[in-house]
Every structure is written in C-alpha cells, then in structure tokens.
Design an enzyme around this catalytic site. Structure first.
Site, short mmCIF file in Angstrom:
data_model
loop_
_atom_site.label_atom_id
_atom_site.label_comp_id
_atom_site.label_asym_id
_atom_site.label_seq_id
_atom_site.Cartn_x
_atom_site.Cartn_y
_atom_site.Cartn_z
N LEU A 1 -22.52 -72.60 59.32
CA LEU A 1 -22.33 -73.46 60.49
C LEU A 1 -23.59 -73.38 61.34
O LEU A 1 -23.95 -72.29 61.81
CB LEU A 1 -21.11 -72.97 61.28
CG LEU A 1 -20.77 -73.71 62.57
CD1 LEU A 1 -20.38 -75.16 62.28
CD2 LEU A 1 -19.64 -73.01 63.32
N TYR B 1 -6.36 -58.24 53.46
CA TYR B 1 -6.52 -58.28 54.92
C TYR B 1 -7.20 -57.00 55.43
O TYR B 1 -8.23 -57.07 56.11
CB TYR B 1 -5.13 -58.43 55.56
CG TYR B 1 -5.15 -58.59 57.06
CD1 TYR B 1 -5.57 -59.79 57.65
CD2 TYR B 1 -4.74 -57.56 57.91
CE1 TYR B 1 -5.57 -59.95 59.03
CE2 TYR B 1 -4.75 -57.71 59.29
CZ TYR B 1 -5.15 -58.91 59.85
OH TYR B 1 -5.16 -59.05 61.22
P1 NAD Z 1 -3.41 -66.98 63.72
O1 NAD Z 1 -3.08 -67.08 62.27
O2 NAD Z 1 -2.51 -67.67 64.68
O3 NAD Z 1 -4.90 -67.48 64.00
C1 NAD Z 1 -5.94 -67.41 63.07
C2 NAD Z 1 -6.64 -68.77 63.09
O4 NAD Z 1 -7.74 -68.73 62.16
C3 NAD Z 1 -5.74 -69.92 62.63
O5 NAD Z 1 -5.81 -70.98 63.54
C4 NAD Z 1 -6.29 -70.29 61.26
O6 NAD Z 1 -6.07 -71.65 60.92
C5 NAD Z 1 -7.76 -69.94 61.43
N1 NAD Z 1 -8.46 -69.71 60.15
C6 NAD Z 1 -8.03 -68.96 59.10
N2 NAD Z 1 -8.94 -68.99 58.13
C7 NAD Z 1 -9.98 -69.74 58.57
C8 NAD Z 1 -11.22 -70.15 58.02
N3 NAD Z 1 -11.60 -69.76 56.78
N4 NAD Z 1 -12.04 -70.93 58.76
C9 NAD Z 1 -11.68 -71.35 60.00
N5 NAD Z 1 -10.51 -71.00 60.57
C10 NAD Z 1 -9.68 -70.20 59.86
O7 NAD Z 1 -3.51 -65.43 64.07
P2 NAD Z 1 -3.74 -64.70 65.47
O8 NAD Z 1 -2.57 -63.81 65.68
O9 NAD Z 1 -4.14 -65.66 66.51
O10 NAD Z 1 -4.99 -63.78 65.10
C11 NAD Z 1 -6.31 -64.08 65.51
C12 NAD Z 1 -7.24 -62.95 65.07
O11 NAD Z 1 -6.82 -61.72 65.68
C13 NAD Z 1 -7.25 -62.72 63.56
O12 NAD Z 1 -8.56 -62.44 63.16
C14 NAD Z 1 -6.37 -61.51 63.39
O13 NAD Z 1 -6.73 -60.76 62.26
C15 NAD Z 1 -6.61 -60.74 64.68
N6 NAD Z 1 -5.47 -59.87 65.03
C16 NAD Z 1 -4.32 -60.38 65.59
C17 NAD Z 1 -3.27 -59.52 65.90
C18 NAD Z 1 -1.99 -60.01 66.55
O14 NAD Z 1 -1.13 -59.18 66.91
N7 NAD Z 1 -1.79 -61.29 66.76
C19 NAD Z 1 -3.37 -58.14 65.61
C20 NAD Z 1 -4.54 -57.68 65.01
C21 NAD Z 1 -5.59 -58.54 64.74
N1 UDP Z 2 -25.93 -68.97 58.84
C1 UDP Z 2 -25.14 -69.91 59.49
N2 UDP Z 2 -25.61 -70.45 60.64
C2 UDP Z 2 -26.81 -70.12 61.19
C3 UDP Z 2 -27.59 -69.16 60.52
C4 UDP Z 2 -27.13 -68.60 59.34
O1 UDP Z 2 -24.04 -70.23 59.06
O2 UDP Z 2 -27.15 -70.67 62.24
C5 UDP Z 2 -25.43 -68.37 57.61
C6 UDP Z 2 -26.38 -68.57 56.45
O3 UDP Z 2 -25.86 -69.59 55.62
C7 UDP Z 2 -26.42 -67.25 55.76
C8 UDP Z 2 -25.63 -66.29 56.62
O4 UDP Z 2 -25.35 -66.98 57.82
O5 UDP Z 2 -25.75 -67.33 54.51
C9 UDP Z 2 -26.36 -65.03 56.92
O6 UDP Z 2 -27.56 -65.35 57.58
P1 UDP Z 2 -28.78 -64.34 57.61
O7 UDP Z 2 -29.88 -65.02 58.34
O8 UDP Z 2 -28.35 -63.03 58.12
O9 UDP Z 2 -29.08 -64.10 56.10
P2 UDP Z 2 -29.92 -64.91 55.02
O10 UDP Z 2 -29.96 -66.36 55.44
O11 UDP Z 2 -31.24 -64.27 55.06
O12 UDP Z 2 -29.13 -64.67 53.79
#
Ligand code: NAD
Ligand code: UDP
Ligand code: UDP
Length: 317
Positions: free
Chosen positions: A67, A149
C-alpha cells in the site's frame, strides 16, 4: 507539499469492532482518517455513520498487498480476532499478520510514520504464570488450530522489533486482553456477545464448565484511550505493554450480571468446557500504568449496559 496541518492517520482493520471505535475517536481528535479494510470479519455498517465526514476515507484493501500512501501514523489492527473467524481461513490469518506487518512496516519506514501494532494476550498462549507480565515469553503450541493467530501475532511482534533495531522505526506494541462493547460480532462465539444475545432473545445462557473460570473484561472506550496515549509517547517507548482490565469476574458471575441487566425468562445452563479453556486470564498492567498513567475506568455494569443497548438496536428487540 502539505496544505493541511491535520495528522494523517491510517487505521488498518478500521471497519472491525475496535477499528471503528478508533476511527471515531481519531476524527474527534481532529485527524484525517484513512480506514483500510478488506471486510473479512468487519463490515461497512460499522463505519457508515462516518462516511460523508470530509476527514474520513474508507478504502477496500487487503494488507497482505503493498500500500503506497502518505501517512503520519499507522494503527495496524487488520486481523480477524475471534477463533471462529480466524480458523475459517487459517492460512490467510497468518498471511494477514505476517505479510500485513511487513507491508505496514515498509510503509512506516518510507513515510517515517509511527506505527502501533494491535497484538494480543494470545502471544502468551496457555500461560503457566498468572497474572501475565510482559517479560513472560509464553507457552504456545506452534502447530495447533490456534497457532495461525498466536504465532502470526508473535511473528508480527518480532518484525516490529527487528524494524526498530534495523531501521530505528517508531514502533508501539500493545498486547490486548479481552475487550468488549458495541459492534462486537453477534455470532462470533465470545462470551459477552453470546450471553447478551441469548438473554435478549430469551434463550438459555450457556455456561461452559461450572462457570468458576475467570476472565477480565475491558470496555472498548478505555482501550481506545490507551491506544491513543500509546501512540503519543516518545520514540524511546515501544512496549510491548499489556492493555486490559485486571479486575476478574467468574463466567457465572458475568452470566448473572447480564441476566440482571436484560431481565427476561432466560435460565443459566451448563455445557461441557471446551478443550484447553484457560482457568484464568488476567493482565498485569503495572507497566502501562507506570509509563502511560493508563488504567481502565469504566465499570463492567456500565460497559455491559452500553453493549446491551447496542445489541437491542442491532437485533431489533
Ligand atoms: P475484528 O475482526 O472486528 O476486526 C478486524 C478487522 O480487520 C476486520 O474489519 C477485518 O475485516 C479486517 N481484516 C482482516 N484481515 C484483513 C486484511 N488482510 N486486510 C485488511 N483488513 C483485514 O476484530 P477486533 O476485535 O476489532 O480486533 C482488532 C485487532 O485487535 C486485531 O488485530 C486483533 O487481533 C486485536 N485484538 C483484539 C482483541 C479483542 O478483545 N477484541 C483482543 C486481542 C487482540
Ligand atoms: N511497502 C508498502 N508501502 C510502502 C513501502 C513499502 O506496502 O510505502 C511494502 C513493500 O511492498 C515491501 C514491504 O513493504 O514488500 C517491506 O518494505 P521494506 O522497504 O522494508 O522492504 P523491501 O522493499 O526492501 O523488501
Ligand atoms: N464461555 C461460556 N459460554 C459461552 C461462551 C464462552 O461459558 O457461550 C466461556 C469460555 O468457555 C471461556 C470464557 O467464557 O471460559 C471466555 O470465552 P471467550 O471465548 O469469550 O474468550 P477467551 O476464552 O478467549 O478468553
């Protein structure tokens, strides 16, 4: 060139339970908020009330892909949190934690943004010490059904600390313990949402085991206050810090409190205790108390009341 003084803040997982509350809070604090989510376990409904605010942007994006944007701060929350959700596609869960962390750390490195990781009490696994302090390394099964996880989150912490050591990034790692509140998923099997939904529907309240096991529950607003304070700390402060409520309740006590609040005909029923269900989980928050002056303020009854009101509206009861 920058024409606005507003802080540009990215919230990954911003359409989830915690993320949506964080987006709200950051907008109130005067930030420009970019909410990035792939809607795996979150939903647009959680943030529709923010759409239309000129300082809020919602972007569908999966953090396992790079991103490229310009930001000042990153809150990395993207990851399904409930076992039902994260075990549905365990490979994607690990990818989200690990590839997601790499991409967000790469972004932080390029933009020199501060970055906060939403880690978890699950990094302690099935702990052998109570309460858990940050210095405890944990007791984690690397090949079980929870490992996608637990180990994903552990590896993300490793990456955060290696980016710190190698590139001097401004990292902040927070280990969250059980948090509850409005916009929890109604069907994710967690105890607070289960009990409230069961009570509102007049169904029996399912206590697993004899209900003597304890948990501590932090209300979402308290946790979000902790996140914001953590992000505001100086470069030296990295964590990891436990964040949660150290006040313990038995599960049977929780069921009784929910029933008192909701009223209705529900009865408490006892079901078998799931395998590996921890007897106790309680954070030691002395470190975060000392460093941030943070501790939860909202009592369980008050937080439950807010959560019950939310589910009443959500379920139309
Ligand atoms: P949640 O599932 O409601 O929120 C997680 C969000 O991440 C969701 O909106 C989901 O769609 C999004 N997501 C998942 N995979 C993704 C991806 N690959 N790219 C973009 N978005 C993605 O859960 P939450 O309870 O809001 O948890 C949020 C964070 O806090 C998580 O990282 C979780 O591990 C951490 N956490 C929460 C708790 C709790 O008690 N709620 C406890 C420990 C840790
Ligand atoms: N990256 C990203 N956004 C940024 C800069 C990096 O998503 O603005 C991603 C990029 O695709 C890379 C990862 O972050 O795979 C790690 O970046 P870093 O510069 O640490 O490592 P490198 O590019 O040297 O592998
Ligand atoms: N639990 C229960 N009834 C339910 C759901 C959960 O008695 O309907 C118990 C569960 O066995 C555990 C505690 O409540 O002892 C907390 O469960 P949850 O899944 O919410 O969180 P965790 O075990 O991860 O702390």
């Amino acid at each position: 060139m920058r024409v606005s003084n507003r802080k540009r803040v990215l919230v990954t997982g911003g359409a989830g339970f915690l993320g949506s509350h964080l987006c709200e809070r950051l907008l109130l604090d005067g930030c420009d908020v970019l909410c990035v989510d792939n809607f795996y376990s979150g939903t647009k409904d959680n943030v529709t009330h923010l759409i239309g605010n000129p300082h809020f942007e919602l972007m569908r994006h999966d953090v396992t892909f790079p991103l490229y944007i310009e930001v000042d701060e990153i809150y990395n929350l993207a990851c399904p949190a409930s076992p039902i959700h994260y075990q549905w596609d365990p490979v994607q869960t690990t990818k989200t934690s690990v590839h997601g962390a790499i991409n967000m750390l790469g972004l932080a490195k390029r933009t020199k943004a501060k970055i906060l990781q939403a880690s978890t009490s699950e990094v302690y696994g099935d702990p052998e010490v109570h309460p858990q302090q940050e210095s405890y390394w944990g007791h984690v099964n690397p090949i079980g059904i929870r490992s996608c996880y637990d180990e994903g989150k552990r590896c993300a912490e490793t990456l955060f600390f290696d980016y710190r050591r190698q590139h001097d990034l401004g990292i902040k790692v927070v280990r969250i313990f059980n948090t509850y509140g409005p916009r929890m998923h109604p069907n994710d099997g967690r105890v607070v949402s289960n009990f409230i939904v069961q009570a509102l529907r007049g169904e029996n309240i399912t206590i697993y085991g004899d209900g003597s096991q304890t948990r501590s529950f932090c209300y979402v607003d308290d946790l979000i206050e902790g996140f914001v304070r953590m992000m505001a700390t100086s470069h030296e402060i990295t964590g990891p810090f436990n964040m949660g409520n150290p006040v313990e309740f038995t599960i049977k006590g929780l069921a009784e409190t929910v029933l008192n609040l909701v009223g209705g005909p529900s009865k408490l029923v006892f079901k078998p205790l799931p395998q590996d269900d921890p007897k106790q989980r309680q954070p030691d928050i002395s470190l975060v108390r000392a460093k941030l002056g943070w501790e939860p303020k909202i009592p369980l009854e008050e937080g439950l009341d807010q959560t019950v009101n939310y589910f009443r509206r959500f379920l139309g009861i």
